[in-house]
Scaffold this active site. Structure first.
Site, mmCIF file in Angstrom:
data_model
loop_
_atom_site.group_PDB
_atom_site.id
_atom_site.type_symbol
_atom_site.label_atom_id
_atom_site.label_comp_id
_atom_site.label_asym_id
_atom_site.label_seq_id
_atom_site.Cartn_x
_atom_site.Cartn_y
_atom_site.Cartn_z
ATOM 1 N NE ARG A 1 -110.276 20.913 68.650
ATOM 2 C CZ ARG A 1 -111.231 21.507 69.371
ATOM 3 N NH1 ARG A 1 -111.249 22.829 69.468
ATOM 4 N NH2 ARG A 1 -112.150 20.788 69.969
ATOM 5 C CG HIS B 1 -120.921 23.229 77.788
ATOM 6 N ND1 HIS B 1 -119.876 23.695 78.564
ATOM 7 C CD2 HIS B 1 -120.617 23.574 76.520
ATOM 8 C CE1 HIS B 1 -118.990 24.311 77.778
ATOM 9 N NE2 HIS B 1 -119.408 24.241 76.533
ATOM 10 C CB THR C 1 -124.674 22.738 73.520
ATOM 11 O OG1 THR C 1 -124.236 23.867 72.780
ATOM 12 C CG2 THR C 1 -125.692 23.163 74.560
ATOM 13 C CB CYS D 1 -140.844 36.914 64.862
ATOM 14 S SG CYS D 1 -140.124 35.579 65.850
ATOM 15 C CB CYS E 1 -137.319 34.564 68.125
ATOM 16 S SG CYS E 1 -138.791 34.354 69.143
ATOM 17 C CG LEU F 1 -120.558 30.822 65.982
ATOM 18 C CD1 LEU F 1 -121.953 31.171 65.480
ATOM 19 C CD2 LEU F 1 -120.090 29.530 65.338
ATOM 20 C CG HIS G 1 -129.067 20.714 69.501
ATOM 21 N ND1 HIS G 1 -128.560 20.459 70.756
ATOM 22 C CD2 HIS G 1 -128.120 21.431 68.872
ATOM 23 C CE1 HIS G 1 -127.365 20.991 70.877
ATOM 24 N NE2 HIS G 1 -127.065 21.582 69.743
ATOM 25 C CD GLU G 2 -124.634 19.057 66.288
ATOM 26 O OE1 GLU G 2 -123.976 18.070 65.867
ATOM 27 O OE2 GLU G 2 -124.106 20.078 66.741
ATOM 28 C CB CYS H 1 -142.562 33.798 69.690
ATOM 29 S SG CYS H 1 -142.269 35.529 69.228
#
Lengths: 347, 347, 347, 347
Positions: free
Chosen positions: B200, B43, B40, B99, B107, B262, B63-64, B93
């Site tokens: 890979r 991107h 991400t 939630c 959420c 996923l 975010h990791e 939230c």
């Protein structure tokens, strides 16, 4: 043929000549290659109260085995002579409520081959075709002989989520030991085991248990709670049937945990239902036999993929006729599996 | 403090001075030790159509990560300065339908730290206390930095039964590779993987895949059906988002199988619902994020017990300011994870 | 005996003399009291492309029925002459992977009585004993004749949690209508239904739907989202096979919802997997047949306890020989069930 | 304000003046409209052993209620003044193992409002915003006052499959009676109930039980087995806490059945684990509280859709100050619910 039989309602077994079973149109005749002794066989040998109520001599014992198909009935299409097989020895009726809702392993009219009719401690055994399990040739013959108890272990471990969960195995007889290996192979995190017998504790470590506790020497509940930040284990696999072990197991299980009970207590067990089950929001499962036939599919898939190392379990091997020594050794509390060979020892 | 930020609505990122975040009463301030680059982030770097609609510069990405708690808000009791932590960066939230029924990961009002507000490519990051995950000191720091994508893999693999099941992973980017390791650790039997990129495929073998197929060079469906006696695999883990891979995956899945999706296709995918889903009695699951916080518990338990070897995944490591080289390498299709160090490289 | 048969590979059926089936040792011969016409029978009547590939004339049609056992094979113990019965007409092989893991309804070698061999549009039909379902005498004969499609409905509704959940049924043919009644009986909260045919919408209200929408006249997705506070329904039961209905159903389903698909699209359906499945964390289930035999147990228990009022479904009744009028009426789009009586009309 | 309080560590309660609670930033202040008396309140009134260990006077009792939001703390966004609400009175910690894996109802650090801090037998009660349940205006106020015990019933009934299953409710106090209505609404087939109190047996019939048995007058196990063809019931809902009722319940449950235990025995219960759990392959569940907050969603959806008629349960209504008469009546064994009105009786 030669067979190991209970001839009289009394202690002991005898090595006899017997007729090769005649098979019906939906049956399979299997030439037994390797058989294994179950704790139940010891009870029948000793002619305890349970045996006296259940066993009708004369009968050939034996319900753990593998072999090669000798011939099949005329309506049997899915099995053929030469197939390498084992079998589910619990035979279900097919029409009771449980059979109809996918719970054939707890059929109301279950009969067990080797208990209620002639079994596999013989050169040949007759099995309904539906109960035959074809084995991949990559599965070793000695593993093929212990699929019945391994199925108990797999059924117990996989009766609920196991991956990433802490596990306590109470009681390290053969099925308890197998459960340790299965739990590890299926992604459990820390595996605890409790066992008073030193030899079995050593075996438990060999099978992969992370923490092995002797509850006769230390406070098992305190130890396990301490190692889990006071929370307790996610999963209890009860393999002993011992009331104290059952109670300790419940106490060492976390709120929201799963207790899967396979061990057979000999009497009523007082349970603190409020603190150990209700307030804990626990799930308690009775485990009997193996799921027919989902457990067999899971178990043979694990074996075929090489996920289970059960080598530490195997000890003595003997020709079937030397059964007395084998039974005597097992009476002494050895946790391992003893293999018998009706058709001659392997090369 | 120093931070890697998107300053303008255009391609690229820049290494900037930024203010250390002020924390509220229920927040935690974490000193970032190790961060990792997600697809991400690529991107957003490239400023594609999705980024243009979602990202509001100026913003700090990332975010990791893992790090050490610097200080906590006055109402925070369960986390304290000095704790070694990572975090769930999806912030829910707490009051929408999802939630309320235990599905906080989907959420209706989800916000993502590092996407919708300042993230972890910085010396410090602010996180709500509820989202902090305390890590056992035995978990290595570089593993701590990739728990976000590992959580995607664990969530996908454990979204249904996996023990004793055959598995197909379509697409061997980082999460696909992690899924191979997780499936093996959780008792899957044969693991198949499909991937067109040679590097890979090599990685897939290192992570434990039993059969690795190049679908550009051979008929992947035929190959997999052939290796499963014509039955197909029990479980499809779709990690590519590629329409052809998705279709092949469904075809190679057995009747009654599970497909957990996923990978993110960029357009509508034509599905043969009749033959691939309905007549198969299949179960198809959309997988998003990680279960809050059950996946974190499972994942850290697996790591703490040493069940996952992810070493093959790790490649380059660089100080945060050298981000340009890292991003360039990942653009080239490398499947591994590149680690960034805002606070200096480890010894 | 008299039978309704497809004699030639062409449109139409004919009322013929036929031999009473000879039964084998594990078979049951049933005297048919009431039979019912399935949509599949209409396809075979019309000799569409699917029929041309599957049906091998001459053959007796009919797979929805009830009757009384005339006689049983010598190995049949659980069924006896005089029993009031229906039957599961899907006959499984018993030994494929799916049969072995408890998913006999998606057996790899399934054969269907009335499709692949002579069926129940006749005075007598031969059924394997395992597939016979004994009916409680309290279940009315006309209900007994439609257990096959009612089983489809029960299988679909109970494929996941339903109590306290909002439900959308897309498509109100007979199985859609039955699903409405089953969902209500099993504790669903608001039931929405979409259907373009006015007669069927009227039927949907009679069966208990709370909100019935004509998607040709209003925006069904907007309507349903509006009535669920923007959240969408918990459960989609797709009964139409119509691509637009499928797409609208997915859009009207909440994140975390369940989509159970029974309707058969005639071609590939483009799905927005990202927004409708993956980001939603949705579960999509293909539904085929009825679980063998758990669905039968659930369905007959609901009927015996009086939980299902299906009276609005029943329309015309006719002696079997008057089949032409019945088939003609159903071609016209009537949602109800038409009953045929091979053995004379009931008093 | 006025409040019903335990002022001294002794028997009795008193009607007192108290200060309106001050609320924090994440709290909600609710003006109580209707409250209801729980069996636990009777224990506290009587100052039994459990109360002596748990309750710290002075404290305001009351944990079953509904009301209208008076004001909210500054960080509360999802609730506003004027909302019609009830509340989950179990307050979880948010960070223990159980809270992290979605089992907040069995949090290790649970506190109960009305037990561990001031409750709802008052004009106003303070509740954390997360625990507030907004109620649809279509839900009657007297139903709003009993959602806490109704939630116990819904949690118990829906802890496993219920549709098409036979059910036994042992013990017909208020929660047992509610369970009968919930089971019927959710598609159970025959519902059996056992109860020694005649008034409660009459209530059980009114709530929808099909077969009501007085175990003091006839052999309950024999009766239930007889009515289920010897198989036993699918589901046991244990609501009595009585050891004999528990043992009979297990005996009357079929192999493969589910036993969900909510009633609280006062001592250890001897269980025949072999015959009642293990050989039966049974599942036993401890049930505590309500799932947070899935049970609330299910329960309010059932009420909003009009699936539950609980009118037979409601008896006396009184202003809060007349509490003595209400408590005295409940001590006499009445199964119904008595409502108290702190803010004046409804018109």
């Amino acid at each position: 043929m030669k067979a190991l039989r209970k001839m009289q309602p009394a202690r002991g077994l005898s090595f006899e000549s017997a007729t090769v079973p005649a098979i019906g149109p939906t049956d399979v005749l299997v030439r037994v290659k390797t058989a294994s002794i179950c704790g139940t066989d010891l009870h029948i040998y000793g002619w305890d109260r349970w045996s006296q109520g259940r066993i009708k001599p004369p009968i050939t014992l034996g319900h753990e085995f593998c072999g090669v198909v000798e011939r099949v009935g005329e309506e049997v299409a899915a099995v053929k002579a030469g197939d390498f097989v084992s079998a589910e020895m619990h035979v279900n009726c097919g029409h009771c409520h449980q059979c109809r809702v996918g719970e054939a392993h707890i059929c109301q009219n279950l009969r067990i081959i080797g208990i209620d009719q002639d079994g596999a401690f013989a050169e040949f055994v007759k099995i309904p075709a539906s109960n035959i399990i074809k084995l991949d040739p990559s599965i070793p013959e000695h593993y093929g002989a212990i699929l019945d108890p391994l199925g108990n272990a797999v059924h117990t471990v996989l009766a609920g989520p196991i991956a990433g969960r802490t596990v306590l195995v109470t009681g390290c007889g053969p099925i308890g030991l197998m459960s340790i290996a299965v739990a590890k192979a299926c992604g459990s995190s820390t595996v605890f085991a409790t066992e008073t017998n030193e030899h079995r504790r050593t075996m438990a470590r060999k099978m992969g248990a992370d923490v092995v506790v002797n509850p006769a020497a230390e406070d098992a509940v305190k130890k396990i709670l301490g190692e889990t930040s006071g929370t307790g284990v996610d999963v209890l696999l009860e393999m002993s049937g011992n009331p104290t072990a059952i109670q300790q197991g419940f106490q060492a299980m976390r709120a929201g945990g799963r207790a899967s009970l396979l061990g057979i207590p000999t009497e009523s067990v007082p349970l603190d239902l409020v603190n150990d089950v209700i307030f804990k929001g626990a799930t308690v499962q009775g485990i009997y036999g193996r799921r027919m036939y989902e457990t067999w599919v899971q178990m043979t898939a694990l074996l075929k993929a090489g996920r289970l190392d059960l080598e530490p379990l195997f000890g003595e091997r003997a020709p079937l006729e030397n059964f007395e020594i084998a039974f005597a050794k097992l009476q002494g509390g050895l946790a391992g599996k003893i293999l018998l060979y009706p058709d001659g020892m392997p090369a």
